[in-house]
Design an enzyme around this catalytic site. Structure first.
Site, short mmCIF file in Angstrom:
data_model
loop_
_atom_site.label_atom_id
_atom_site.label_comp_id
_atom_site.label_asym_id
_atom_site.label_seq_id
_atom_site.Cartn_x
_atom_site.Cartn_y
_atom_site.Cartn_z
N ARG A 73 0.85 -1.19 0.00
CA ARG A 73 0.00 0.00 0.00
C ARG A 73 0.89 1.25 0.00
O ARG A 73 1.99 1.25 0.54
CB ARG A 73 -0.89 0.02 1.24
CG ARG A 73 -2.10 -0.91 1.17
CD ARG A 73 -2.95 -0.81 2.42
NE ARG A 73 -2.25 -1.27 3.58
CZ ARG A 73 -1.65 -0.50 4.48
NH1 ARG A 73 -1.73 0.82 4.38
NH2 ARG A 73 -1.03 -1.03 5.51
N TYR A 201 -1.65 -3.62 -6.96
CA TYR A 201 -1.30 -4.37 -5.75
C TYR A 201 -2.34 -4.25 -4.64
O TYR A 201 -2.68 -3.15 -4.19
CB TYR A 201 0.06 -3.91 -5.20
CG TYR A 201 0.52 -4.84 -4.10
CD1 TYR A 201 1.23 -5.99 -4.40
CD2 TYR A 201 0.14 -4.62 -2.79
CE1 TYR A 201 1.57 -6.89 -3.42
CE2 TYR A 201 0.49 -5.52 -1.80
CZ TYR A 201 1.21 -6.66 -2.12
OH TYR A 201 1.53 -7.55 -1.13
N LYS A 210 -9.60 -2.41 1.80
CA LYS A 210 -9.30 -1.27 2.66
C LYS A 210 -10.10 -0.03 2.26
O LYS A 210 -10.52 0.75 3.10
CB LYS A 210 -7.79 -0.99 2.65
CG LYS A 210 -6.98 -2.15 3.26
CD LYS A 210 -7.37 -2.38 4.70
CE LYS A 210 -7.03 -3.75 5.25
NZ LYS A 210 -5.69 -4.06 5.58
N HIS A 230 -10.35 -2.37 11.70
CA HIS A 230 -9.27 -3.23 11.18
C HIS A 230 -9.05 -4.35 12.20
O HIS A 230 -8.04 -4.37 12.90
CB HIS A 230 -8.01 -2.38 11.01
CG HIS A 230 -6.92 -3.03 10.21
ND1 HIS A 230 -5.61 -2.60 10.28
CD2 HIS A 230 -6.92 -4.05 9.33
CE1 HIS A 230 -4.86 -3.33 9.47
NE2 HIS A 230 -5.63 -4.23 8.88
N SER A 252 -1.17 -3.52 10.43
CA SER A 252 -0.83 -4.38 9.32
C SER A 252 0.43 -5.19 9.62
O SER A 252 1.41 -4.64 10.12
CB SER A 252 -0.61 -3.53 8.06
OG SER A 252 -1.78 -2.80 7.79
N CYS A 254 0.96 -7.39 11.87
CA CYS A 254 1.25 -7.53 13.30
C CYS A 254 0.48 -8.68 13.95
O CYS A 254 0.34 -8.72 15.17
CB CYS A 254 0.97 -6.23 14.03
SG CYS A 254 2.16 -4.94 13.61
N ASP A 279 -9.22 -9.79 9.13
CA ASP A 279 -8.67 -8.46 8.85
C ASP A 279 -9.65 -7.32 9.16
O ASP A 279 -9.22 -6.27 9.59
CB ASP A 279 -8.25 -8.39 7.38
CG ASP A 279 -7.30 -7.21 7.08
OD1 ASP A 279 -6.32 -7.02 7.83
OD2 ASP A 279 -7.54 -6.50 6.10
N ARG A 371 2.14 -12.03 -0.49
CA ARG A 371 0.81 -12.35 0.06
C ARG A 371 0.19 -13.56 -0.61
O ARG A 371 0.51 -13.89 -1.74
CB ARG A 371 -0.13 -11.15 -0.15
CG ARG A 371 0.31 -9.87 0.54
CD ARG A 371 -0.49 -9.58 1.77
NE ARG A 371 0.10 -8.53 2.60
CZ ARG A 371 -0.43 -8.14 3.75
NH1 ARG A 371 -1.54 -8.69 4.21
NH2 ARG A 371 0.15 -7.20 4.47
P1 GTP Z 1 -2.33 -7.59 7.54
O1 GTP Z 1 -2.83 -8.63 6.62
O2 GTP Z 1 -1.23 -6.76 6.92
O3 GTP Z 1 -3.39 -6.71 8.11
O4 GTP Z 1 -1.52 -8.32 8.72
P2 GTP Z 1 -1.92 -9.26 9.95
O5 GTP Z 1 -2.19 -8.42 11.15
O6 GTP Z 1 -2.97 -10.24 9.57
O7 GTP Z 1 -0.53 -9.98 10.26
P3 GTP Z 1 -0.10 -11.53 10.22
O8 GTP Z 1 -0.93 -12.41 11.10
O9 GTP Z 1 -0.02 -11.92 8.80
O10 GTP Z 1 1.37 -11.46 10.86
C1 GTP Z 1 2.43 -10.85 10.24
C2 GTP Z 1 3.75 -11.10 10.93
O11 GTP Z 1 3.64 -11.12 12.34
C3 GTP Z 1 4.38 -12.40 10.51
O12 GTP Z 1 5.70 -12.15 10.17
C4 GTP Z 1 4.28 -13.26 11.74
O13 GTP Z 1 5.34 -14.16 11.79
C5 GTP Z 1 4.32 -12.25 12.88
N1 GTP Z 1 3.57 -12.74 14.06
C6 GTP Z 1 2.26 -13.06 14.10
N2 GTP Z 1 1.90 -13.50 15.33
C7 GTP Z 1 3.02 -13.44 16.09
C8 GTP Z 1 3.31 -13.77 17.47
O14 GTP Z 1 2.46 -14.19 18.25
N3 GTP Z 1 4.60 -13.56 17.89
C9 GTP Z 1 5.56 -13.08 17.06
N4 GTP Z 1 6.80 -12.89 17.55
N5 GTP Z 1 5.34 -12.80 15.75
C10 GTP Z 1 4.08 -12.96 15.28
C1 SPV Z 2 -2.88 -4.47 5.36
O1 SPV Z 2 -1.90 -3.84 4.90
O2 SPV Z 2 -3.38 -4.20 6.49
C2 SPV Z 2 -3.48 -5.58 4.60
C3 SPV Z 2 -2.98 -5.83 3.23
O3 SPV Z 2 -4.37 -6.25 5.09
S1 SPV Z 2 -3.63 -4.75 2.04
O4 SPV Z 2 -4.79 -5.37 1.43
O5 SPV Z 2 -2.59 -4.54 1.02
O6 SPV Z 2 -4.01 -3.51 2.65
MN MN Z 3 -4.92 -5.52 7.17
#
Ligand code: GTP
Ligand code: SPV
Ligand code: MN
Length: 596
Positions: A73, A201, A210, A230, A252, A254, A279, A371
């Site tokens: 983004r 993208y 979003k 979110h 994002s 996290c 999400d 992704r």
């Molecule tokens: P968006 O799709 O961007 O909104 O992200 P999301 O919040 O769904 O994040 P996602 O669950 O894909 O996690 C992204 C990163 O966080 C990855 O690199 C994971 O390895 C890391 N991660 C997730 N959960 C944990 C956790 O409990 N501990 C640690 N240390 N890392 C974590």
């Molecule tokens: C984020 O960045 O929080 C996502 C991926 O979930 S995107 O659809 O690119 O915004």
């Molecule tokens: Mn997201």
């Protein structure tokens, strides 16, 4: 032109007006059928937009490589186009609607000559739900069409649900030449319209996600009395068969997808976590005075790196079929790979740019924001309520950022206002999900900094005002999976082990377990969190859960800058919360609070 799939005059005039502007040779109305998917997939393969993976191992799965200058983004080129700058607020880029329309019009003019404009009707939310919203995205990208088909209920069903109504989001997307200098993502909340160009993208172009579900959604939510957040949505089922629903807002990349698909560790035999969404949550007050959540999406656009059989088996299972991977690495036998998928990378990888990968180069094989786009129906842990038009009743809400210090593993707010304050002041390190430097701490209120479609202070006031409408509000918590030791090690094992924290959250929400009051909120006492069979030292656990008065004082100090930035619309209650906390901490003196 394929035949129009509706006689809705508003849709027809929207399509013909934009076709006149973009001048495509053909217009294709998407019906959402399997036959259409097969034909478009074949065309995308022929044009090199999709690369087929091993169809025996990964049926229906394809790899897409985006332009290396188009991998995330772009917050700097995302605009909220309200009549006044004040309505967009100090945290959003603003452009006057007239100026934005004129700029976009000149960019779109003749942009689809020689090509096809796809008409993508879609529903965000379960078909037939009173909370769902309809959109029509016009795009010249097959990648967008096929991805929208996964992420939303797409095709004829959306037009049937719309009927003759004029109440739909008008979205227009053109790839142009993917030049970052011509990239704009413009939102017109008053017109329920979105215009995006020069990207192909994810969050920039899948306009239901979003753009509609959060930026326009949050604006509509304030107008109509609900919340667009979110947030992931999950259900925790106890061995007795009782399911408690929880939402969680993490910025994002996290941990939302990981948390939403959590598999409880062995110690929690008989417990089960079900995914409603990973999400986005749309939250409405039900007749029973509780807050109810629907997931507006139908698929996962998840972060690939770090996803493994160990960290998130449900995510891996979700992308075994009918999945579009973007910017992952390719193995010689037509499989995909990314950093963290296995400890040792397979031989002979092609990296995300399409070049032979040299493991010693120091370059990543997959882009850090690579992704997967997978249908939620593939998820073995999909909640039976994911399609329920009513949604699910929420007992607890969790906020969480990526913080090396200060924020403890788990904290419960004292009440709704204090919980909203914790969410509104949340900080987090930036990630690869947006372009820009990674690892910088910034305030990301409620994980909505890049996604709130109007003035942030006004958004906080809307949160506070919602309290009067919710007779039985969810309890609000804050978590931090990312606190580190002095040597930079994560103190908490995370992932499945987060179940231990989740269990305390739902027990607290039900009033079933104790806690200890600290100046900043309630924390578990020793013994309240089940740590049995967990490989963590007492010292690490204490450090992960510590409330350090000096760190909090610094945190509250730095908050003033954030409050100054937000300006006059910031709720007075938040200033008062900050002052109160400073006074309590001052009375306490320095160092950590008494050990639990
Ligand atoms: P968006 O799709 O961007 O909104 O992200 P999301 O919040 O769904 O994040 P996602 O669950 O894909 O996690 C992204 C990163 O966080 C990855 O690199 C994971 O390895 C890391 N991660 C997730 N959960 C944990 C956790 O409990 N501990 C640690 N240390 N890392 C974590
Ligand atoms: C984020 O960045 O929080 C996502 C991926 O979930 S995107 O659809 O690119 O915004
Ligand atoms: Mn997201």
């Amino acid at each position: 032109m394929t035949t129009a799939l509706t006689d809705n005059p508003h849709v027809l005039s929207f399509v013909s007006e934009k076709a006149k502007l973009c001048q495509p040779d053909r217009i294709h109305w998407c019906d959402g059928s399997e036959a259409e998917k097969d034909a478009l997939t074949a065309q995308a393969v022929a044009e090199g937009i999709l690369i087929p993976l091993d169809q025996e191992k990964l049926p229906g799965c394809y790899l897409h490589r985006s332009s290396p200058l188009d991998v995330a983004r772009v917050e700097g080129r995302t605009f909220i186009c309200t009549p006044t700058r004040e309505e967009a607020g100090p945290t959003n880029n603003w452009m006057a609607p007239d100026e934005a329309y004129a700029k976009m019009k000149s960019l779109y003019e003749g942009s689809m000559k020689g090509g096809t404009m796809y008409v993508v009707p879609y529903v965000m939310g379960p078909i037939g739900s009173p909370f769902s919203k309809i959109g029509v995205e016009l795009t010249d990208s097959i990648y967008v069409v096929l991805s929208m088909r996964v992420m939303a209920r797409m095709g004829q069903a959306a037009l049937n649900m719309l009927g003759q109504s004029d109440d739909f989001n008008r979205g227009l997307h053109a790839k142009l030449d993917i030049d970052p200098e011509k990239r704009y993502i413009c939102h017109f909340p008053e017109d329920n319209a979105i215009m995006s160009c020069s990207s192909n993208y994810g969050g920039n172009v899948l306009l239901g996600k979003k753009c509609l579900a959060l930026r326009i959604g949050s604006y509509l939510g304030r107008k109509e009395g609900w919340l667009a957040e979110h947030m992931l949505i999950l259900g925790v089922e106890s061995p007795e068969g009782q399911t408690t629903y929880v939402t969680a807002a993490f910025p994002s990349a996290c941990g939302k997808t990981n948390f939403a698909m959590l598999i409880p560790p062995e110690r929690f035999d008989g417990w089960k976590v079900w995914t409603v969404g990973d999400d986005i949550a749309w939250l409405h007050v039900g007749d029973d005075g509780r807050l109810w959540a629907i997931n507006p999406e139908a698929g996962y656009f998840g972060v690939a790196p770090g996803t493994s059989e160990k960290s998130n088996p449900n995510a891996l299972a979700s992308c075994q079929r009918d999945t579009i991977f973007t910017n992952v690495a390719l193995t010689p036998d037509g499989d995909v790979w990314w950093e963290g998928k296995t400890d040792v990378p397979p031989e002979g990888l092609i990296d995300w740019r399409g070049n032979a990968w040299d493991p010693s180069s120091g370059e990543k094989a997959a882009h850090p924001n690579a992704r997967f786009c997978a249908p939620m129906a593939n998820n073995p842990a999909l909640s039976s309520k994911a399609d329920d038009p009513k949604g699910v009743p929420i007992s607890a809400m969790i906020f969480g950022g990526r913080r090396e210090t200060t924020i403890p593993l788990i904290l419960q707010s004292f009440n709704w206002t204090h919980g909203a304050f914790l969410g509104a002041t949340m900080g987090s390190e930036t990630t690869a999900a947006a372009t820009g430097k990674v690892g910088i701490i910034r305030r990301d209120p409620m994980a909505m900094l890049p996604f709130c479609g109007y003035d942030m202070g006004t958004y906080f006031n809307h949160w506070l005002a919602m309290q009067d409408k919710i007779k039985s509000p969810p309890k609000i918590f804050m978590v931090n999976w990312f606190r580190k030791s002095a040597e930079g090690r994560f103190l908490w094992p995370g992932f499945g082990e987060n179940m231990r924290v989740l269990k305390w959250v739902i027990d607290r929400a039900m009033g079933k377990v104790g806690g200890r009051e600290t100046p900043v909120g309630w924390v578990p006492r020793s013994g309240d969190l089940d740590l049995s069979f967990l490989d963590i030292t007492r010292a690490d656990f204490d450090a992960a859960t510590e409330i350090n008065a000096d760190e909090w004082r610094a945190e509250l100090d730095s908050l003033q800058e954030w409050f100054d930035k937000l300006g006059d619309t910031l709720p007075a209650a938040f200033h008062a919360q900050r002052q109160l906390l400073i006074a309590v901490l001052d009375a306490m003196g320095g160092g950590a609070t008494a050990a639990s």
